[in-house]
Design a protein around this motif. Sequence first.
Motif: not given
Length: 213
Positions: A111-115, A120-128, A136-143, A147-149
């Motif tokens: 789980s932490i590896t997937r996170f 990395s994807r969230a940071r790319e969106y932020v940089s753009e 969406d990435v942070i508060f949906a998939e990320g959380l 939580s799974a971890t």
Amino acid sequence: MAHRGVRVALLMFAAALFAGAGYRLVDLERRVAATVEEARQIDLQVQEAGRQIAEIKSAQAAYVAAGQGRDYWPARVATLLRAVTAGLETLSGRVAEDEASRAALDESRKSITRFARLDSRAREYVSESQLLMASDVIFAEGLELLSATASHLDQAREHQRQARDRRNADARRLEMYTIAATGGLALLIMLLLVPAGRREAESEAADATARVV
């Protein structure tokens, strides 16, 4: 003389028996203490990992918060991810003997590896400057992954506690068996010694009477 030799042998055997039983009991108590201390260390590590995961949640959310530094929080999340990953590796080594705990930790590591990939994807969106996509990435998939971890970590700790309780229960049973066996043999030795002592005393009394007569 033969009786006296047997008594000496029985006494020596009894001394060795008590010494062996004492050593066995001390060794079992050391194992119990070591198991309890190991469980305490695991609990502390799980608690620390849980704290770091909670901090990751807050730090990653700051990616899209107004007025926050764009460089500080990603670096902070990266540091925390390294710490959590290292902690999970250490925990996996500590619970290697318990299959259920190890399996739960393996899921936590996945789980932490997937996170980390998602981060990395969230940071790319932020940089753009695609903050909506990043949110969406942070508060949906990320959380969900964090939580799974944490959930798998708690499962590993619970499995480890159960394994510890089983080991300690086994040690306590061995202590009871050792005490019971030692007590039984000690009683047998006493029964063997007492009649021999009486016969020897009676024989010596008869010899003394014969000499007087």
